[in-house]
Design a protein around this motif. Structure first.
Motif, PDB file in Angstrom:
ATOM      1  N   GLY A 141       5.756  14.879  55.526  1.00  0.00           N
ATOM      2  CA  GLY A 141       4.758  13.924  56.026  1.00  0.00           C
ATOM      3  C   GLY A 141       3.374  14.180  55.475  1.00  0.00           C
ATOM      4  O   GLY A 141       2.632  13.241  55.150  1.00  0.00           O
ATOM      5  N   SER A 142       2.995  15.448  55.354  1.00  0.00           N
ATOM      6  CA  SER A 142       1.644  15.752  54.864  1.00  0.00           C
ATOM      7  C   SER A 142       1.479  15.302  53.412  1.00  0.00           C
ATOM      8  O   SER A 142       0.404  14.868  52.999  1.00  0.00           O
ATOM      9  N   ASN A 143       2.559  15.372  52.630  1.00  0.00           N
ATOM     10  CA  ASN A 143       2.489  14.882  51.248  1.00  0.00           C
ATOM     11  C   ASN A 143       2.397  13.361  51.189  1.00  0.00           C
ATOM     12  O   ASN A 143       1.763  12.809  50.287  1.00  0.00           O
ATOM     13  N   SER A 172       7.942  10.179  59.254  1.00  0.00           N
ATOM     14  CA  SER A 172       8.521  11.365  58.622  1.00  0.00           C
ATOM     15  C   SER A 172       8.713  12.406  59.716  1.00  0.00           C
ATOM     16  O   SER A 172       7.890  13.292  59.922  1.00  0.00           O
ATOM     17  N   LEU A 173       9.818  12.269  60.426  1.00  0.00           N
ATOM     18  CA  LEU A 173      10.082  13.106  61.600  1.00  0.00           C
ATOM     19  C   LEU A 173      11.415  13.831  61.427  1.00  0.00           C
ATOM     20  O   LEU A 173      12.204  13.464  60.553  1.00  0.00           O
ATOM     21  N   PRO A 174      11.678  14.851  62.236  1.00  0.00           N
ATOM     22  CA  PRO A 174      12.889  15.659  62.016  1.00  0.00           C
ATOM     23  C   PRO A 174      14.205  14.889  62.154  1.00  0.00           C
ATOM     24  O   PRO A 174      15.131  15.098  61.385  1.00  0.00           O
ATOM     25  N   ASN A 175      14.293  13.999  63.141  1.00  0.00           N
ATOM     26  CA  ASN A 175      15.555  13.263  63.331  1.00  0.00           C
ATOM     27  C   ASN A 175      15.329  12.048  64.225  1.00  0.00           C
ATOM     28  O   ASN A 175      14.225  11.813  64.712  1.00  0.00           O
ATOM     29  N   VAL A 225       3.446   8.776  60.894  1.00  0.00           N
ATOM     30  CA  VAL A 225       3.922   9.517  62.060  1.00  0.00           C
ATOM     31  C   VAL A 225       4.683  10.743  61.582  1.00  0.00           C
ATOM     32  O   VAL A 225       5.710  10.627  60.910  1.00  0.00           O
ATOM     33  N   GLY A 226       4.168  11.901  61.886  1.00  0.00           N
ATOM     34  CA  GLY A 226       4.749  13.158  61.412  1.00  0.00           C
ATOM     35  C   GLY A 226       3.950  13.679  60.235  1.00  0.00           C
ATOM     36  O   GLY A 226       3.791  13.004  59.225  1.00  0.00           O
ATOM     37  N   VAL A 228       5.967  14.237  45.881  1.00  0.00           N
ATOM     38  CA  VAL A 228       5.736  12.882  46.390  1.00  0.00           C
ATOM     39  C   VAL A 228       4.408  12.380  45.817  1.00  0.00           C
ATOM     40  O   VAL A 228       3.403  13.082  45.836  1.00  0.00           O
ATOM     41  N   GLY A 229       4.424  11.184  45.288  1.00  0.00           N
ATOM     42  CA  GLY A 229       3.193  10.615  44.715  1.00  0.00           C
ATOM     43  C   GLY A 229       2.988  10.962  43.254  1.00  0.00           C
ATOM     44  O   GLY A 229       2.092  10.425  42.609  1.00  0.00           O
TER      45      GLY A 229
END
Lengths: 234, 272
Positions: free
Chosen positions: B13-15, B63-66, B7-8, B122-123
């Motif tokens: 999030g894309s990573n 992985s969202l803003p808040n 989510v996000g 990330v990863g």
């Protein structure tokens, strides 16, 4: 003699205390413990002969060039003034060798500005690190989180994070990217400061308002100090 | 291969999505902006506009803003029974507790996570991610979490552990990285060698630590090590050759803005 409060003689030097400064130009060496360039220059301007005296004082990097003197020795003391203190000097090596009798730990740097740069770097590293851990320990207390666990994970995680920051910046350099990554960090820092404040963790350990105020003052001075140096260097 | 819902799909999030897809996991992406998910959809990911359409998975990673955005995304999702939620959204400890309550009321199992890595790493071998919460839940998905960082660091049952370490490590990181960076700019201006700077800085820090044994701040002992690390990284990157005018100007600008903003925030929050 009304200004003379006391006189000490030791190690071949005469130490005198004045409320005012009547004939200080007769001395070879002035130690100025003032943190404001305007106050220092005001004192020095009162007697043109001061310009030829050796001056030892602490200033931010950009203020050094504005000082009204020819023979400057910049010094910074870390820790209490004692045989355990550590002092960084920079300036003319002959002046240093002639006037400074070393009993404490010290560094001497021939570039006039370097002591100020080293000192500011230490302030930046030390206080951010120290204050971060004060907040961390406060949070551990507030949330009953084991401080030994905190210590171990913190010591493990922080180097990785720091090295990541350097890789990030240098990778950006080598691929000629814009500096949006640095701006991301600035944004993150802003969020972080607000979150720190909102977490109210300080109050858990500093429930006494006087201590809280002292801590806040220390933070304010720190950021003012680094901000002042930056703005003046523009 | 596991079904995972992300989510996000923003910067971090894309990573996360990419790391899972690199290990052939079956990914559903929930994001209000389809364009952000598009490149992953083209590689086989599934796009869902609402979380209700993406609940068929082993676990959901956020992985969202808040936390407000999280609450909004899940406000109509009452059937989370048994679902595992991993929340990587940056929070302070109090918000981690609130999020745990929010999801447990809805029947989900909650793990808090903090990513101590720049998004592009990330990863990778440099990735460092911490997790807090129920150990059994963590064990159930550890294999998948290893795609994001290896090891996947389990901090403990206390839901706030990862967030405390995250907040403090980030704060320390800013002092330890940006202070030397700021002064590197000045070295050039005052014609001071970078090697001299690091050598004197290291010497001074060592002396301070050695001569102040009464200060019981255990982590100070790491300062010396940090300076060595920084110097080594700079040497490896041959930064001397890259200290050009553009970099100096950019770094000066950034640090100036950085400190001005921080100062403003502090001044507006406290009465001195």
């Amino acid at each position: 003699m009304e200004n003379l409060e006391f006189k000490l003689i030791g190690s071949g030097y005469v130490y005198e205390y004045y409320l005012k400064h009547p004939e200080l130009h007769q001395n070879d060496f002035l130690i100025i413990v003032l943190n404001d360039i305007n106050k220092i220059n005001e004192a020095l301007y009162q007697n043109i002969e001061y310009k030829n005296k050796v001056v030892y004082c602490e200033l931010v990097v950009s203020e050094i060039d504005k000082l009204y003197t020819h023979h400057l020795l910049i010094g910074y003391v870390n820790g209490d003034i004692s045989n355990k203190s550590y002092i960084i000097y920079s300036g003319n090596v002959d002046i240093f060798n002639h006037f400074i009798k070393i009993s404490a730990n010290y560094s001497f740097l021939s570039n006039l500005h370097e002591a100020a740069i080293i000192n500011s770097s230490i302030v930046g590293i030390h206080y951010t690190y120290l204050l971060a851990n004060i907040v961390g320990l406060a949070m551990c207390k507030k949330y009953s989180f084991n401080t030994n666990l905190y210590k171990n994970f913190f010591n493990d995680a922080t180097p990785k994070l720091c090295e990541g920051a350097y890789r990030n910046i240098w990778n950006g350099l080598s691929s000629d990217q814009t500096f949006s990554d640095v701006d991301d960090d600035i944004h993150a820092m802003e969020m972080l400061v607000n979150k720190m404040k909102n977490s109210n963790a300080y109050n858990q350990i500093f429930n006494d308002s006087k201590t809280q105020l002292q801590l806040n003052n220390m933070l304010s001075k720190y950021w003012t100090h680094v901000s002042k140096g930056d703005q003046k260097n523009e | 291969m596991s079904k995972i819902t992300c989510v996000g799909c923003g910067m971090m999030g894309s990573n996360i999505v990419e790391s899972f897809m690199n290990h052939n996991h079956e990914i559903s992406i929930v994001d209000v902006d389809y364009t952000k998910a598009l490149k992953f959809v083209q590689k086989g990911a599934r796009y869902c506009k609402n979380i209700a359409d993406a609940l068929d998975c082993k676990f959901i990673i956020l992985s969202l803003p808040n936390d407000k955005v999280i609450c909004k995304v899940f406000e109509h999702s009452y059937k989370l029974n048994g679902k595992i939620i991993v929340n990587t959204t940056s929070e302070v400890p109090s918000e981690a507790i609130m999020m745990k309550d929010f999801f447990e009321v809805r029947g989900a199992n909650y793990l808090d996570a903090t990513i101590l890595t720049y998004q592009g790493e990330v990863g990778s071998q440099h990735s460092c991610i911490l997790y807090s919460g129920n150990k059994q839940i963590f064990d159930l998905i550890e294999k998948e979490l290893l795609c994001l960082s290896n090891p996947a660091v389990y901090v403990g049952e206390s839901i706030v552990g990862a967030e405390i370490i995250d907040l403090i490590a980030i704060t320390a990181h800013f002092g330890l990285t940006y202070t030397p960076l700021e002064y590197l700019c000045k070295l050039d201006k005052y014609e001071i060698s970078m090697n001299d700077y690091f050598s004197h800085l290291e010497e001074a820090l060592k002396a301070i630590v050695d001569t102040n044994p009464s200060i019981e701040i255990f982590t100070r002992l790491n300062e010396e090590k940090f300076i060595k690390n920084i110097n080594e990284v700079l040497s490896r990157q041959r930064i001397d050759e890259k200290l050009n005018e553009r970099w100096l100007n950019e770094c000066n600008r950034s640090t100036k803005n950085h400190y001005k903003k921080i100062l403003k925030i502090y001044q507006s929050n406290y009465d001195y």
